[in-house]
Design a protein around this motif. Structure first.
Motif, PDB file in Angstrom:
ATOM      1  N   GLY A  17       0.809  -1.226   0.000  1.00  0.00           N
ATOM      2  CA  GLY A  17       0.000   0.000   0.000  1.00  0.00           C
ATOM      3  C   GLY A  17       0.837   1.268   0.000  1.00  0.00           C
ATOM      4  N   GLN A  18       1.955   1.243   0.714  1.00  0.00           N
ATOM      5  CA  GLN A  18       2.808   2.442   0.782  1.00  0.00           C
ATOM      6  C   GLN A  18       3.353   2.808  -0.600  1.00  0.00           C
ATOM      7  OE1 GLN A  18       3.110   4.572   3.199  1.00  0.00           O
ATOM      8  NE2 GLN A  18       4.509   5.830   1.974  1.00  0.00           N
ATOM      9  N   GLN A  19       3.709   1.785  -1.368  1.00  0.00           N
ATOM     10  CA  GLN A  19       4.230   2.040  -2.729  1.00  0.00           C
ATOM     11  C   GLN A  19       3.122   2.570  -3.647  1.00  0.00           C
ATOM     12  OE1 GLN A  19       6.308  -1.353  -4.426  1.00  0.00           O
ATOM     13  NE2 GLN A  19       6.437  -0.356  -6.418  1.00  0.00           N
ATOM     14  N   ILE A  20       1.900   2.051  -3.454  1.00  0.00           N
ATOM     15  CA  ILE A  20       0.766   2.534  -4.242  1.00  0.00           C
ATOM     16  C   ILE A  20       0.529   4.013  -3.924  1.00  0.00           C
ATOM     17  CG2 ILE A  20      -1.706   2.273  -4.688  1.00  0.00           C
ATOM     18  CD1 ILE A  20      -1.406  -0.681  -3.782  1.00  0.00           C
ATOM     19  N   LYS A  21       0.588   4.325  -2.630  1.00  0.00           N
ATOM     20  CA  LYS A  21       0.362   5.689  -2.168  1.00  0.00           C
ATOM     21  C   LYS A  21       1.347   6.670  -2.818  1.00  0.00           C
ATOM     22  CE  LYS A  21      -0.956   7.471   2.336  1.00  0.00           C
ATOM     23  NZ  LYS A  21      -0.926   7.232   3.781  1.00  0.00           N
ATOM     24  N   GLU A  22       2.615   6.282  -2.834  1.00  0.00           N
ATOM     25  CA  GLU A  22       3.657   7.139  -3.419  1.00  0.00           C
ATOM     26  C   GLU A  22       3.448   7.285  -4.927  1.00  0.00           C
ATOM     27  OE1 GLU A  22       6.826   5.607  -0.052  1.00  0.00           O
ATOM     28  OE2 GLU A  22       7.291   5.209  -2.166  1.00  0.00           O
ATOM     29  N   THR A  23       3.034   6.198  -5.564  1.00  0.00           N
ATOM     30  CA  THR A  23       2.792   6.226  -7.008  1.00  0.00           C
ATOM     31  C   THR A  23       1.622   7.149  -7.342  1.00  0.00           C
ATOM     32  OG1 THR A  23       3.614   3.969  -7.197  1.00  0.00           O
ATOM     33  CG2 THR A  23       2.249   4.765  -9.005  1.00  0.00           C
ATOM     34  N   VAL A  24       0.549   7.038  -6.551  1.00  0.00           N
ATOM     35  CA  VAL A  24      -0.643   7.856  -6.790  1.00  0.00           C
ATOM     36  C   VAL A  24      -0.313   9.338  -6.582  1.00  0.00           C
ATOM     37  CG1 VAL A  24      -2.977   8.358  -5.941  1.00  0.00           C
ATOM     38  CG2 VAL A  24      -2.253   5.985  -6.275  1.00  0.00           C
ATOM     39  N   ALA A  25       0.484   9.637  -5.562  1.00  0.00           N
ATOM     40  CA  ALA A  25       0.874  11.033  -5.293  1.00  0.00           C
ATOM     41  C   ALA A  25       1.696  11.586  -6.460  1.00  0.00           C
ATOM     42  CB  ALA A  25       1.676  11.109  -3.995  1.00  0.00           C
ATOM     43  N   ARG A  26       2.597  10.759  -6.986  1.00  0.00           N
ATOM     44  CA  ARG A  26       3.430  11.186  -8.125  1.00  0.00           C
ATOM     45  C   ARG A  26       2.551  11.450  -9.348  1.00  0.00           C
ATOM     46  NH1 ARG A  26       4.206   8.035 -12.651  1.00  0.00           N
ATOM     47  NH2 ARG A  26       4.799   6.188 -11.462  1.00  0.00           N
ATOM     48  N   SER A 130      -3.585   5.212 -16.071  1.00  0.00           N
ATOM     49  CA  SER A 130      -3.834   3.892 -15.489  1.00  0.00           C
ATOM     50  C   SER A 130      -2.822   3.615 -14.385  1.00  0.00           C
ATOM     51  CB  SER A 130      -3.757   2.798 -16.555  1.00  0.00           C
ATOM     52  OG  SER A 130      -4.134   1.550 -15.988  1.00  0.00           O
ATOM     53  N   LEU A 131      -3.320   3.051 -13.294  1.00  0.00           N
ATOM     54  CA  LEU A 131      -2.415   2.706 -12.197  1.00  0.00           C
ATOM     55  C   LEU A 131      -1.474   1.578 -12.616  1.00  0.00           C
ATOM     56  CD1 LEU A 131      -1.546   3.007  -9.220  1.00  0.00           C
ATOM     57  CD2 LEU A 131      -3.271   1.280  -8.659  1.00  0.00           C
ATOM     58  N   LEU A 132      -2.030   0.547 -13.272  1.00  0.00           N
ATOM     59  CA  LEU A 132      -1.237  -0.623 -13.647  1.00  0.00           C
ATOM     60  C   LEU A 132      -1.346  -0.885 -15.150  1.00  0.00           C
ATOM     61  CD1 LEU A 132      -2.329  -3.083 -10.796  1.00  0.00           C
ATOM     62  CD2 LEU A 132      -0.307  -1.600 -10.821  1.00  0.00           C
ATOM     63  N   PHE A 133      -0.330  -1.531 -15.685  1.00  0.00           N
ATOM     64  CA  PHE A 133      -0.303  -1.861 -17.117  1.00  0.00           C
ATOM     65  C   PHE A 133       0.440  -3.181 -17.294  1.00  0.00           C
ATOM     66  CE2 PHE A 133       2.076  -0.992 -21.296  1.00  0.00           C
ATOM     67  CZ  PHE A 133       1.030  -1.438 -22.083  1.00  0.00           C
ATOM     68  N   LYS A 134      -0.183  -4.089 -18.072  1.00  0.00           N
ATOM     69  CA  LYS A 134       0.461  -5.368 -18.386  1.00  0.00           C
ATOM     70  C   LYS A 134       0.925  -5.323 -19.836  1.00  0.00           C
ATOM     71  CE  LYS A 134      -2.569  -8.177 -15.423  1.00  0.00           C
ATOM     72  NZ  LYS A 134      -3.658  -9.200 -15.469  1.00  0.00           N
ATOM     73  N   PRO A 135       2.164  -4.873 -20.091  1.00  0.00           N
ATOM     74  CA  PRO A 135       2.627  -4.727 -21.482  1.00  0.00           C
ATOM     75  C   PRO A 135       2.580  -6.028 -22.275  1.00  0.00           C
ATOM     76  CG  PRO A 135       4.435  -4.370 -19.921  1.00  0.00           C
ATOM     77  CD  PRO A 135       3.197  -4.464 -19.118  1.00  0.00           C
ATOM     78  N   GLY A 148       1.076   4.394 -13.628  1.00  0.00           N
ATOM     79  CA  GLY A 148       1.629   4.115 -12.313  1.00  0.00           C
ATOM     80  C   GLY A 148       2.780   3.150 -12.414  1.00  0.00           C
ATOM     81  N   MET A 149       2.494   1.903 -12.771  1.00  0.00           N
ATOM     82  CA  MET A 149       3.563   0.926 -12.968  1.00  0.00           C
ATOM     83  C   MET A 149       3.195  -0.193 -13.924  1.00  0.00           C
ATOM     84  SD  MET A 149       3.730  -0.245  -9.006  1.00  0.00           S
ATOM     85  CE  MET A 149       2.620   0.757  -8.015  1.00  0.00           C
ATOM     86  N   GLU A 150       4.221  -0.693 -14.574  1.00  0.00           N
ATOM     87  CA  GLU A 150       4.077  -1.871 -15.421  1.00  0.00           C
ATOM     88  C   GLU A 150       4.203  -3.095 -14.543  1.00  0.00           C
ATOM     89  OE1 GLU A 150       6.865  -1.977 -18.627  1.00  0.00           O
ATOM     90  OE2 GLU A 150       5.960  -0.244 -19.622  1.00  0.00           O
TER      91      GLU A 150
END
Ligand code: IMP
Ligand code: MG
Length: 179
Positions: A17-26, A130-135, A148-150
């Motif tokens: 959750g902490q990593q999600i939080k930082e990603t969302v803030a960015r 998008s928060l997540l992406f599956k390339p 957010g992140m791959e």
């Protein structure tokens, strides 16, 4: 963190959750930086994006609005087969900057269909977030403007994402555990 059980499957912790939080803030900071003054209308895609959209929108500082929409497919009559429609859009988006908020982009089909619908309504601009992406699963040909992140091609739950309707209520994201 302990593995969790959702229905018949076991999931192990993947993104804290902490990593999600930082990603969302960015991501919120990037959106503020780029779209300030454009009076954007955020469109959160239900159901999966509700938690991401809520957290992201809390961090947005610029004057903006948010609305919640859903892509639904129903069986058309006669030879038309499956027909997709956009549910929940009340606002006129003509001439507006529209910002799609999605939890995860997998094949890209959902966003491809949504973009077709939105473009027919003549917005000034449409951004995809998008928060997540599956390339490895992606078959679309649109650009993800804010990501957010791959992640690898694993099935994930938590933070709004579900397995057969369950598992949305976790602050962390979990991935399906190999048997
Ligand atoms: P797409 O149309 O294939 O890009 O899929 C997008 C939608 O499928 C997302 O909005 C999610 O609701 C769902 N989805 C895709 N991958 C996952 C996953 O790993 N876990 C939960 N839902 C997913
Ligand atoms: Mg979704």
């Amino acid at each position: 963190m302990e593995p969790i059980k959702v229905l018949d499957k076991t999931f192990e912790e993947f993104i804290p959750g902490q990593q999600i939080k930082e990603t969302v803030a960015r991501m919120a900071a990037e959106l503020d930086r780029d779209l300030w003054g454009k009076d954007p209308l955020f469109l959160a895609i239900l159901n999966g994006a509700f938690m991401f959209a809520g957290d992201l929108f809390q961090q947005i500082q610029m004057p903006s609005r948010i609305s919640f929409v859903k892509m639904a497919s129903y069986l058309g009559t006669g030879s038309t087969g499956k027909v997709d429609q956009l549910i929940g859009l009340q606002e006129s988006i003509a001439g507006q900057t529209v910002v799609i908020l999605e939890d995860i982009i997998d094949s890209g089909l959902t966003i491809t269909k949504l973009l077709e619908h939105l473009k027919s309504l003549q917005p000034a601009d449409v951004k995809v977030v998008s928060l997540l992406f599956k390339p490895d699963a992606f078959k679309g040909n649109f650009h993800i403007d804010y990501l957010g992140m791959e992640i690898p091609n694993d099935f994930v739950v938590g933070y709004g994402l579900d397995y057969n309707g369950y598992g949305r209520n976790y602050r962390d994201i979990y991935k399906l555990k190999a048997e």
